[in-house]
Design a protein around this motif. Structure first.
Motif, PDB file in Angstrom:
ATOM      1  N   MET A  98       0.869  -1.176   0.000  1.00 46.00           N
ATOM      2  CA  MET A  98       0.000   0.000   0.000  1.00 46.00           C
ATOM      3  C   MET A  98       0.899   1.217   0.000  1.00 46.00           C
ATOM      4  SD  MET A  98      -1.337   0.131   3.988  1.00 46.00           S
ATOM      5  CE  MET A  98      -2.434   1.528   3.737  1.00 46.00           C
ATOM      6  N   ASP A  99       0.328   2.369  -0.317  1.00 46.92           N
ATOM      7  CA  ASP A  99       1.174   3.549  -0.200  1.00 46.92           C
ATOM      8  C   ASP A  99       0.992   4.160   1.184  1.00 46.92           C
ATOM      9  OD1 ASP A  99      -1.292   4.893  -0.615  1.00 46.92           O
ATOM     10  OD2 ASP A  99      -0.279   6.564  -1.594  1.00 46.92           O
ATOM     11  N   VAL A 100       2.038   4.766   1.690  1.00 43.74           N
ATOM     12  CA  VAL A 100       2.016   5.393   3.009  1.00 43.74           C
ATOM     13  C   VAL A 100       1.550   6.828   2.814  1.00 43.74           C
ATOM     14  CG1 VAL A 100       3.326   5.935   5.080  1.00 43.74           C
ATOM     15  CG2 VAL A 100       3.939   3.926   3.720  1.00 43.74           C
ATOM     16  N   SER A 101       0.275   7.080   3.070  1.00 45.45           N
ATOM     17  CA  SER A 101      -0.265   8.423   2.867  1.00 45.45           C
ATOM     18  C   SER A 101      -0.787   9.030   4.165  1.00 45.45           C
ATOM     19  CB  SER A 101      -1.395   8.394   1.832  1.00 45.45           C
ATOM     20  OG  SER A 101      -2.390   7.460   2.206  1.00 45.45           O
ATOM     21  N   ASP A 102      -1.156   8.193   5.118  1.00 49.96           N
ATOM     22  CA  ASP A 102      -1.738   8.699   6.372  1.00 49.96           C
ATOM     23  C   ASP A 102      -0.836   8.417   7.575  1.00 49.96           C
ATOM     24  OD1 ASP A 102      -3.909   9.523   4.888  1.00 49.96           O
ATOM     25  OD2 ASP A 102      -5.114   7.767   5.334  1.00 49.96           O
ATOM     26  N   GLY A 103       0.452   8.264   7.354  1.00 52.58           N
ATOM     27  CA  GLY A 103       1.387   7.986   8.441  1.00 52.58           C
ATOM     28  C   GLY A 103       1.750   6.506   8.485  1.00 52.58           C
ATOM     29  N   ASP A 105      -0.890   3.409   8.794  1.00 46.49           N
ATOM     30  CA  ASP A 105      -1.056   2.645   7.566  1.00 46.49           C
ATOM     31  C   ASP A 105      -0.594   1.194   7.742  1.00 46.49           C
ATOM     32  OD1 ASP A 105      -2.301   4.659   6.188  1.00 46.49           O
ATOM     33  OD2 ASP A 105      -0.483   5.407   5.217  1.00 46.49           O
ATOM     34  N   LEU A 106       0.496   0.998   8.484  1.00 45.44           N
ATOM     35  CA  LEU A 106       0.918  -0.383   8.766  1.00 45.44           C
ATOM     36  C   LEU A 106      -0.161  -1.111   9.573  1.00 45.44           C
ATOM     37  CD1 LEU A 106       2.976  -2.696   8.790  1.00 45.44           C
ATOM     38  CD2 LEU A 106       3.980  -1.680  10.861  1.00 45.44           C
ATOM     39  N   ALA A 107      -0.738  -0.415  10.544  1.00 45.85           N
ATOM     40  CA  ALA A 107      -1.811  -1.031  11.335  1.00 45.85           C
ATOM     41  C   ALA A 107      -2.979  -1.448  10.436  1.00 45.85           C
ATOM     42  CB  ALA A 107      -2.285  -0.069  12.422  1.00 45.85           C
ATOM     43  N   LYS A 108      -3.313  -0.580   9.482  1.00 48.96           N
ATOM     44  CA  LYS A 108      -4.395  -0.891   8.531  1.00 48.96           C
ATOM     45  C   LYS A 108      -4.079  -2.151   7.734  1.00 48.96           C
ATOM     46  CE  LYS A 108      -5.896   3.607   7.264  1.00 48.96           C
ATOM     47  NZ  LYS A 108      -5.711   4.664   6.267  1.00 48.96           N
ATOM     48  N   ALA A 163       6.863  12.342  12.633  1.00 44.93           N
ATOM     49  CA  ALA A 163       7.491  11.689  11.482  1.00 44.93           C
ATOM     50  C   ALA A 163       6.823  10.351  11.160  1.00 44.93           C
ATOM     51  CB  ALA A 163       8.984  11.486  11.742  1.00 44.93           C
ATOM     52  N   LEU A 164       6.470   9.610  12.212  1.00 43.29           N
ATOM     53  CA  LEU A 164       5.951   8.259  11.971  1.00 43.29           C
ATOM     54  C   LEU A 164       4.425   8.183  11.907  1.00 43.29           C
ATOM     55  CD1 LEU A 164       8.893   7.498  12.246  1.00 43.29           C
ATOM     56  CD2 LEU A 164       8.222   5.564  13.685  1.00 43.29           C
ATOM     57  N   THR A 165       3.751   9.249  12.333  1.00 43.00           N
ATOM     58  CA  THR A 165       2.280   9.220  12.268  1.00 43.00           C
ATOM     59  C   THR A 165       1.710  10.292  11.346  1.00 43.00           C
ATOM     60  OG1 THR A 165       1.928  10.756  14.111  1.00 43.00           O
ATOM     61  CG2 THR A 165       2.192   8.436  14.673  1.00 43.00           C
TER      62      THR A 165
END
Lengths: 334, 334
Positions: free
Chosen positions: B221-226, B230-233, B269-271
């Motif tokens: 997936m692309d990282v667009s929302d942190g 996004d990893l959690a999703k 940075a990470l969220t």
């Protein structure tokens, strides 16, 4: 419309509760970054995108199911005009800050009905804050046999011009939605008023005509910005002109009743927008064929004029043979 | 931004002057009701739609060319994550009432550059009044070999997690765009500040990685929302969890400099959103292959962790082995 005392669902909840049930197989339950569409071999994809905005294209208090019907309908009407069969659509829902769940629920009910009626499932979408009025943007995808999309600029001199259904109802329905109501409204029987307002609220995209257009029409477009302006556009694109018999333009019983009360409404009927009927140019030898197929499909189709050489504006001729000019060339939502 | 003393072009003039020059062959010079796309045989179409709104997704005074770059970039980033090659896009431009021609000209310059850079021509569009802030909606279409779209929910336990480029730059760039500027801004050298703001304004969709993802990644997936959210999703969709080494998350030199000034910026940075990097799950045996191909394509790709059995939230581990929790799970534009 918001009731701030009620907690509103999050975007993920909206998707799970309202949008995912509308998704076709290619929509992957709206749980991926993108949707998937496998076009049938030997087919071209036809793509169209149109947005409607509260206060611009519809009244903010229009029923949300009607807003959905219009947002999808205006796109499906473009597909129909190109001879295309719908395959699916993507939705951009930009919500005003005062949205509430009841509006979304009504919107999705209308969207679901309109999508089912046209076999056009939801494939994906995006929900955002608009920071202003609500905007509903739809991109619709359809299919035609390869190389068979019906184009707009390809009419030829001598072609007959035909329109589907009836013209002007939605423009009169729009006038009836305005406040104060126009003078002629009170004299018009309630069923006629209701039928005109219904035409304004609920476009009926002429998808049943798509196949016949693909087989017989030389050129086509949907009538969305008024017959007078849209015909002028089609002829300009072909570097041709046209002659139309005003008396031949198909009007509904309700529109005839309104025009009997105020003959000046002919301008609104022929230049107002939101008809979502099809205007097509058909070679004379193909007219019988398309009329027969349209009849079989249950879509009224009426010859209103002929494509002519020359590049001037189309001539609209009254029953006495005199040309009639119209107040506005075309209706613009912009 | 409007200068009411200057006449503004009509919609038809805008199309002819600014948008038609951007149209690919399928766009039919934007003079028809719809666009045409003939997918290559043996390919599936990948469809995505995302809108950006002034004051919500970008600053109203962001340069119009940057707005265009972002609006197209966020969509191309989704295509890249799915392993898809761009074929074209449709544009919905809903303009604030105070638009002026200079804004449109700048917007189209940026759009033209971004479209050319990604071989993704304009196919069609719609221009409307927004009645509020400007909204730019894009539907992008890409192609993958049939059956080869890289899905989001298909990660497996034991897969290695990799991200492209660097994480957090755009979130720090966003912080730098806000007024008043954050305390750490003044201590950060100008080139670092400029580079972070550039990452916020100008997404760089990782299209060069699409082919390698299709060949090697099990999910992406692309990282667009942190990254955290996004990893959690992605893990939730797979009913799995993950373990990430925070020290392994790739940070740019500029981001490292900012974090040295204020270690608390690790949360941002990470969220924070707007990375537009790729997060993918790759079977251990395929890691060398995808790293090699990413290197050949000039795209940095870094292993940051591993997919684990179990359904809990992913664990982010600090160098001392302690898990680190983050203030917000995910950034939402909604």
């Amino acid at each position: 419309m918001a009731r701030p005392d009620l907690p509103r669902p999050t975007e993920d909840e909206l998707i799970a509760r309202y949008f995912a049930p509308l998704a076709g197989p290619g929509g992957l339950a709206l749980r991926d970054d993108a949707a998937l569409l496998a076009p049938r071999p030997g087919h071209d994809l036809v793509l169209t995108t149109d947005a409607v905005v509260a206060g611009v294209h519809y009244f903010p208090d229009d029923p949300p199911a009607s807003v959905a019907c219009k947002a999808l309908g205006v796109n499906l009407s473009d597909l129909a005009a190109k001879g295309a069969e719908p395959r699916g659509f993507l939705l951009t829902l930009a919500l005003a800050d005062d949205w509430d769940e009841a509006w979304i629920a009504g919107f999705c009910t209308g969207l679901s009905e309109a999508a089912a009626l046209s076999s056009c499932p939801l494939l994906g979408g995006d929900t955002v804050r608009s920071g202003g009025p609500t905007l509903v943007g739809i991109t619709a995808l359809g299919e035609v046999p390869a190389g068979r999309m019906v184009r707009r600029p390809t009419a030829a001199a001598g072609d007959r011009l035909l329109v589907s259904g009836t013209i002007g109802d939605a423009a009169l329905g729009l006038a009836l939605r305005r406040r104060p109501a126009p003078a002629w409204a009170a004299a018009l029987p309630l069923p006629a008023r209701a039928s005109l307002v219904d035409r304004y609220l609920h476009p009926r995209p002429r998808l049943a005509l798509a196949g016949a257009l693909g087989r017989h029409a030389r050129a086509a477009m949907d009538v969305s910005d008024g017959l007078v302006g849209d015909l002028a556009k089609m002829m300009r694109a072909a570097h041709l002109s046209a002659e139309v018999e005003v008396a031949a333009v198909p009007l509904s019983e309700a529109a005839r009743a309104a025009l009997a009360l105020d003959p000046g409404l002919l301008d609104a009927a022929l230049t107002g927008g939101d008809d979502y009927e099809i205007l097509c140019a058909v070679p004379p030898g193909a007219v019988a064929g398309i009329l027969g197929e349209a009849g079989d499909a249950g879509v009224p189709l009426t010859a209103i004029g002929t494509v002519r050489e020359g590049g001037g504006a189309p001539t609209f001729r009254m029953p006495d043979g005199q040309p009639r000019t119209f107040r506005t060339g075309s209706f613009s939502h912009f």
